[in-house]
Design a protein around this motif. Sequence first.
Motif, short mmCIF file in Angstrom:
data_model
loop_
_atom_site.label_atom_id
_atom_site.label_comp_id
_atom_site.label_asym_id
_atom_site.label_seq_id
_atom_site.Cartn_x
_atom_site.Cartn_y
_atom_site.Cartn_z
N VAL A 4 0.85 -1.20 0.00
CA VAL A 4 0.00 0.00 0.00
C VAL A 4 0.88 1.25 0.00
O VAL A 4 1.93 1.28 0.65
CB VAL A 4 -0.92 0.02 1.24
N ALA A 5 0.46 2.25 -0.74
CA ALA A 5 1.15 3.55 -0.73
C ALA A 5 0.10 4.65 -0.71
O ALA A 5 -1.08 4.41 -0.94
CB ALA A 5 2.01 3.68 -1.98
N LEU A 6 0.57 5.87 -0.43
CA LEU A 6 -0.29 7.05 -0.53
C LEU A 6 0.18 7.86 -1.73
O LEU A 6 1.35 8.24 -1.83
CB LEU A 6 -0.22 7.88 0.74
N SER A 7 -0.74 8.08 -2.65
CA SER A 7 -0.40 8.65 -3.95
C SER A 7 -0.90 10.09 -4.06
O SER A 7 -2.09 10.36 -3.87
CB SER A 7 -1.04 7.77 -5.03
N ASP A 8 0.02 11.00 -4.38
CA ASP A 8 -0.34 12.40 -4.63
C ASP A 8 -1.08 12.48 -5.96
O ASP A 8 -0.65 11.88 -6.94
CB ASP A 8 0.92 13.26 -4.68
N THR A 9 -2.17 13.25 -6.01
CA THR A 9 -2.95 13.30 -7.24
C THR A 9 -2.96 14.68 -7.91
O THR A 9 -3.71 14.89 -8.86
CB THR A 9 -4.42 12.90 -6.98
N SER A 10 -2.13 15.60 -7.42
CA SER A 10 -2.17 16.95 -8.01
C SER A 10 -1.84 16.89 -9.50
O SER A 10 -1.12 16.00 -9.95
CB SER A 10 -1.15 17.85 -7.29
N SER A 11 -2.38 17.84 -10.25
CA SER A 11 -2.11 17.86 -11.70
C SER A 11 -1.04 18.90 -12.00
O SER A 11 -0.49 19.53 -11.09
CB SER A 11 -3.40 18.15 -12.47
N LEU A 12 -0.73 19.09 -13.28
CA LEU A 12 0.33 20.04 -13.66
C LEU A 12 -0.04 21.46 -13.27
O LEU A 12 0.81 22.24 -12.87
CB LEU A 12 0.56 19.95 -15.18
N ASN A 13 -1.32 21.82 -13.35
CA ASN A 13 -1.70 23.21 -13.08
C ASN A 13 -2.66 23.39 -11.90
O ASN A 13 -3.07 24.50 -11.62
CB ASN A 13 -2.31 23.85 -14.34
N ASN A 14 -3.02 22.30 -11.22
CA ASN A 14 -3.96 22.42 -10.10
C ASN A 14 -3.60 21.46 -8.97
O ASN A 14 -3.14 20.34 -9.23
CB ASN A 14 -5.38 22.08 -10.58
N TRP A 15 -3.87 21.86 -7.74
CA TRP A 15 -3.69 20.95 -6.61
C TRP A 15 -4.75 19.86 -6.62
O TRP A 15 -4.51 18.75 -6.16
CB TRP A 15 -3.74 21.70 -5.27
N VAL A 16 -5.92 20.21 -7.13
CA VAL A 16 -7.01 19.22 -7.20
C VAL A 16 -7.24 18.87 -8.67
O VAL A 16 -7.53 19.73 -9.49
CB VAL A 16 -8.31 19.78 -6.57
N THR A 17 -7.08 17.60 -8.97
CA THR A 17 -7.13 17.16 -10.37
C THR A 17 -8.55 16.83 -10.80
O THR A 17 -9.43 16.60 -9.97
CB THR A 17 -6.23 15.92 -10.56
N ASP A 18 -8.74 16.77 -12.10
CA ASP A 18 -9.95 16.14 -12.66
C ASP A 18 -9.54 14.74 -13.12
O ASP A 18 -8.37 14.35 -13.03
CB ASP A 18 -10.53 16.98 -13.80
N SER A 19 -10.51 14.00 -13.63
CA SER A 19 -10.22 12.62 -14.01
C SER A 19 -9.26 12.54 -15.20
O SER A 19 -8.48 11.59 -15.30
CB SER A 19 -11.51 11.89 -14.36
N ALA A 20 -9.31 13.51 -16.10
CA ALA A 20 -8.46 13.47 -17.29
C ALA A 20 -6.99 13.55 -16.91
O ALA A 20 -6.18 12.68 -17.27
CB ALA A 20 -8.84 14.60 -18.24
N ALA A 21 -6.63 14.59 -16.15
CA ALA A 21 -5.22 14.74 -15.75
C ALA A 21 -4.82 13.63 -14.78
O ALA A 21 -3.68 13.15 -14.81
CB ALA A 21 -5.01 16.11 -15.12
N GLY A 22 -5.74 13.21 -13.92
CA GLY A 22 -5.44 12.15 -12.94
C GLY A 22 -5.09 10.85 -13.64
O GLY A 22 -4.10 10.19 -13.31
N MET A 23 -5.87 10.46 -14.63
CA MET A 23 -5.61 9.20 -15.32
C MET A 23 -4.42 9.32 -16.26
O MET A 23 -3.67 8.37 -16.45
CB MET A 23 -6.86 8.76 -16.09
N THR A 24 -4.23 10.51 -16.84
CA THR A 24 -3.05 10.73 -17.69
C THR A 24 -1.77 10.46 -16.90
O THR A 24 -0.84 9.82 -17.39
CB THR A 24 -3.05 12.17 -18.25
N ALA A 25 -1.73 10.93 -15.65
CA ALA A 25 -0.54 10.73 -14.82
C ALA A 25 -0.25 9.24 -14.63
O ALA A 25 0.89 8.78 -14.76
CB ALA A 25 -0.74 11.41 -13.47
N ILE A 26 -1.31 8.49 -14.35
CA ILE A 26 -1.14 7.05 -14.07
C ILE A 26 -0.79 6.29 -15.34
O ILE A 26 0.03 5.38 -15.34
CB ILE A 26 -2.44 6.49 -13.44
N MET A 27 -1.40 6.67 -16.46
CA MET A 27 -1.22 5.92 -17.71
C MET A 27 0.02 6.32 -18.49
O MET A 27 0.46 5.57 -19.36
CB MET A 27 -2.46 6.11 -18.61
N THR A 28 0.56 7.53 -18.25
CA THR A 28 1.70 7.97 -19.07
C THR A 28 2.93 8.36 -18.24
O THR A 28 3.99 8.59 -18.81
CB THR A 28 1.35 9.20 -19.94
N GLY A 29 2.78 8.49 -16.93
CA GLY A 29 3.91 8.93 -16.12
C GLY A 29 4.17 10.43 -16.19
O GLY A 29 5.21 10.90 -15.74
#
Length: 376
Positions: free
Chosen positions: A64-89
């Motif tokens: 188990v880990a705790l994963s930061d979900t902030s996006s490139l331009n926001n502290w709170v992400t939407d699903s698009a940027a959130g999944m992009t991070a996971i799928m593309t690094g």
Amino acid sequence: MKFGSIAVVAAAGALLGAVPASAQKARNVILFLGDAGGVPTLNAAGIMAHDRPQSLFIQSMPHVALSDTSSLNNWVTDSAAGMTAIMTGNKTNNGMVSALPSPDGGNKPLKTFLEYAEQRGLSTGVVTNMPIWDATPAATFAHVPSRKDKDQIFRQMLQPRFGDGVDVLIGKGQADAVASFAKDGVTPDQAFAKAGYRFGHDTALVGGAGRAAVLRDEDFAPIPAVEATLRQLSRNPKGYFLMVEWDMHTDDPQKGLRHAAEMDDMIRRISAIAGKDTLILFTADHSFGLRMRGGKRHAPMAQQQSAPMAQQYAEAAAKPGTTIASNPVISVEDTHTGEEVIAAASGPGANRVHGFLANTHLFDVMLAAMGWKKEN
Ligand SMILES: [Zn+2]
């Protein structure tokens, strides 16, 4: 010296057994994405479903880990940027689907883990209880500057950049597909058939040989659908990548918590049948403003929710970000929230999931489990 050779065989067996998990490669990767499935939602869903804390299968996963979900331009992400991070690094701006903003005002496509798998001849699948063109599933195969560009997402679904594209697609959005493909003068049936899919509304289409796409506008039973998908994908000796998204936004808390428990049952079942050479990952793209703030042991949670919540959602639906439901057990603020979410893992390479990490690291975890090198 028969006994001697038996001893040697036994010793070799012991050595094989001692290979550290980090050195074992995965053949398959299954990513379970609980959309908006933050820690407070998992906590409440487990208690609601089983009347005891930490009763979810997810909460028994070994790494188990705790994963930061902030996006490139926001502290709170939407699903698009959130999944992009996971799928593309790569972290990107909110609203962007597996693409980076480029200085000239355009955008640069980011290669997704699903595309790495397609390029290497693996089978791939995407299953969601949301529209198939929605941001989370789209981020596995499409590259668009705006998650709203449904037409482009449908087009890219059938014009893959690598391999032959997603082999099994199950999701909602049948009516959306009709509208989008009509702009190209075809029906979804014609477009998917031309791209080599068996196409229809029934999840029973999945499980046989060949590619299959199921689009519908109604809910479907998750476990049979995902089991059939695994049956189909695991015919490929090279392995497979499967992404399953289950929406658990708690703007309607009863529904969101039920979906969280539903996905947990699914992960329990799939973990039992997927095989030891499969890296299984659960994470959320972002958390959500649900808080459990009361409730008594030995009393079903649903019975303690005295406030007429349905009425409250209706009244507050027009005011996003406000507290939409509040009763002695839970309160919900209708918004994504910025705290870390959990990542939980089992199987080869799962031991890389520990401590505090960035959501982009989950891409590296999947790549390392397969023994693939990151391309830039
Ligand atoms: Zn989301």
